[in-house]
Write a protein that holds these residues in place. Structure first.
Motif, PDB file in Angstrom:
ATOM      1  N   ARG A  51       0.849  -1.183   0.000  1.00  0.00           N
ATOM      2  CA  ARG A  51       0.000   0.000   0.000  1.00  0.00           C
ATOM      3  C   ARG A  51       0.880   1.227   0.000  1.00  0.00           C
ATOM      4  NH1 ARG A  51      -4.133   1.008   4.885  1.00  0.00           N
ATOM      5  NH2 ARG A  51      -3.485   3.139   5.171  1.00  0.00           N
ATOM      6  N   GLN A  70       1.125   5.280   0.503  1.00  0.00           N
ATOM      7  CA  GLN A  70       0.370   6.319   1.193  1.00  0.00           C
ATOM      8  C   GLN A  70       1.211   7.581   1.217  1.00  0.00           C
ATOM      9  OE1 GLN A  70      -1.120   5.172   5.016  1.00  0.00           O
ATOM     10  NE2 GLN A  70      -1.497   7.266   5.644  1.00  0.00           N
ATOM     11  N   GLU A  71       0.585   8.673   0.928  1.00  0.00           N
ATOM     12  CA  GLU A  71       1.262   9.972   0.955  1.00  0.00           C
ATOM     13  C   GLU A  71       1.419  10.397   2.413  1.00  0.00           C
ATOM     14  OE1 GLU A  71       0.442  14.515  -0.565  1.00  0.00           O
ATOM     15  OE2 GLU A  71      -0.657  12.865  -1.457  1.00  0.00           O
ATOM     16  N   GLU A  79      -9.137   4.658  10.180  1.00  0.00           N
ATOM     17  CA  GLU A  79      -7.998   3.765   9.982  1.00  0.00           C
ATOM     18  C   GLU A  79      -7.315   3.455  11.307  1.00  0.00           C
ATOM     19  OE1 GLU A  79      -6.690   2.452   7.111  1.00  0.00           O
ATOM     20  OE2 GLU A  79      -8.314   3.267   5.899  1.00  0.00           O
TER      21      GLU A  79
END
Length: 179
Positions: A126, A128-129, A147
């Protein structure tokens, strides 16, 4: 595995006993980890002839206890109904176990401190920024998104931080230590 049959207020002939043992014996083939299987037969004087006989079956597998109680006009019908109820409970319990097994995904390492070789696939990747934000902003962002984890850049250090939410609602902040 022996099926224990006890009677109260009724007589049990050999034909009926063998029928009940044969019907209930099928369950032991479906669910072999049964540690205890008890059947209690009772006869009550009721107004309704349809509820005259009672069959109570209890299965103990160590992890679960399954129970069925059926009333009928004779013991054979009560046994048939109890087998149906127990089969439904077994199917339900097995379905729950399969769902749990499917949802369990983990990486198991052969030795503590070893890493996966490049040939072994990752379970999930995954991207993610990581945006710069304060810890308070990160907590608010997690509350909005729902989350369990959030990666963000510390506003002062510009290093990647990890904020984790535990099941009890508390948070943990993981900051890298400069070398």
């Amino acid at each position: 595995m022996e099926i224990q049959i006890t009677t109260k207020n009724c007589r049990l002939d050999n034909r009926t006993r063998s029928y009940i043992q044969r019907k209930m014996g099928r369950i032991t083939r479906i669910l072999p980890q049964i540690s205890e299987f008890r059947i209690e037969l009772d006869e009550e004087q009721t107004r309704s002839q349809a509820d005259h006989f009672i069959l109570k079956a209890t299965l103990n597998t160590g992890a679960d206890v399954l129970y069925a109680e059926e009333r009928a006009e004779n013991l054979l019908t009560a046994a048939d109904r109890a087998v149906e109820v127990l089969n439904q409970q077994i199917d339900h319990a097995k379905g729950k176990m399969e769902v749990k097994a499917r949802n369990r995904e983990s990486i198991r390492l052969s030795q503590p401190g070893t890493f996966l070789s490049p040939k072994e696939p990752l379970i999930r990747r995954r991207k993610q920024e990581a945006k710069p934000m304060t810890v308070e902003e990160a907590v608010n962002q997690m509350n909005l998104s729902g989350e369990e984890y959030l990666l963000f850049l510390g506003p002062d250090t510009k290093r990647v931080n990890l904020l984790r939410r535990f099941a009890d609602g508390k948070f943990e902040l993981v900051e890298p230590v400069p070398e």
